[in-house]
Write an enzyme that holds these catalytic residues in place. Sequence first.
Site, short mmCIF file in Angstrom:
data_model
loop_
_atom_site.label_atom_id
_atom_site.label_comp_id
_atom_site.label_asym_id
_atom_site.label_seq_id
_atom_site.Cartn_x
_atom_site.Cartn_y
_atom_site.Cartn_z
CB ALA A 131 -0.94 0.17 1.32
CD GLN A 179 1.55 6.60 4.40
OE1 GLN A 179 2.85 6.33 5.11
NE2 GLN A 179 1.57 7.61 3.75
CB SER A 180 4.01 -0.48 2.02
OG SER A 180 4.82 -1.69 1.89
CG ASN A 181 5.01 0.42 8.11
OD1 ASN A 181 5.29 1.61 8.38
ND2 ASN A 181 4.11 -0.16 8.60
CB CYS A 241 7.32 -0.38 0.09
SG CYS A 241 6.20 -1.44 -0.67
#
Length: 325
Positions: free
Chosen positions: A70, A72-74, A76
């Site tokens: 997403a 807000q992916s941590n 990524c």
Amino acid sequence: MINNKFSLGFFPTPFQPLKKLSEKYADYNLFIKRDDHTGLASGGNKTRKLEYLIQDAINKGCDTIITAGAQQSNHCRQTIAACAVANLECHLMLGGEAPEQYNGNLLLSSLLGAHIHFTGENRKGEDSEVLKERLEKKGKKCYVIPIGGSNNVGALGFTYAVKELKEQLSEQDLHMDYIFFASSSGATQAGLLLGIELFDLKTELIPINIDKEHTNGLSLDEVVLNLVNGGKKILNIKKEYTLKDTVVNKDYDKSGYAVLTENEKFAINELAKTEAILLDPVYTGRAFYGMLDYLKKKKLKQNSNVLFWHTGGLPALFSYPDVLK
Ligand SMILES: Cc1ncc(COP(=O)(O)O)c(C=O)c1O
């Protein structure tokens, strides 16, 4: 391969008692494992997985990493951070359309140098193979990391995290009756399950489900079982696992993925105001609420030792101003 990892983080992460909160929930002794302090551009559970994944990519001669999540992916954000350190090119496939302004994890991923592709409704890596083909035509050698870094290689990070915790517990002559944590793409849970078997840690895992959407038609319980069955071969574990071993608690996911409700707000404010520890709005806020609910409803053994495994996610908090009550 098992001991072959690329060092990326600060370990062991702190293990500490939640003294003030334990006074409030007086029937229990509460503790926390601080994987929000793993380093790698603001910490989180992905550091442990990426140490194994990045080494595997290097061993395979890859020069480019592709992963997805997403906006807000941590995962990524931490993947591009790992790539920056390891000198690898990094492509992130993020759900939704490009926002006018970047914030939270998206801002950090961009700052760290990621090539960002917005993929509309697809936030689980559905388009990774297409991108891989495109990049390989240009001469890149790509390594695709599944969402959340959840495969058998990534799970190893959490298998060995159990050894780390066990050593911390023995130093203080402590035993944890329960361990709560957020479970979403499955390798944290699978790794911990394999770790408690491999290192003989007697405890009950209580994973809290975050995302009610299934991946590839499989429930998270099934995803975790597959990961465990793959991982046990690598680790030479003999135990037979069934779906009973991989149950994820699904009582707290009803609002949907990344939707902040009064539950998460309560949990985030409670821990911030008692212990000055920051949870995130998507994963740890939800899982911590689940744990507090168990405590309030007295679902656990009286006087038991309860550990919350903090899996990070701080940057996402900056994109949720509604967290203030
Ligand atoms: C902060 C945080 N906690 C927990 C999780 C869940 O871990 P896993 O995907 O291994 O289930 C994630 C990622 O998905 C995360 O970013």
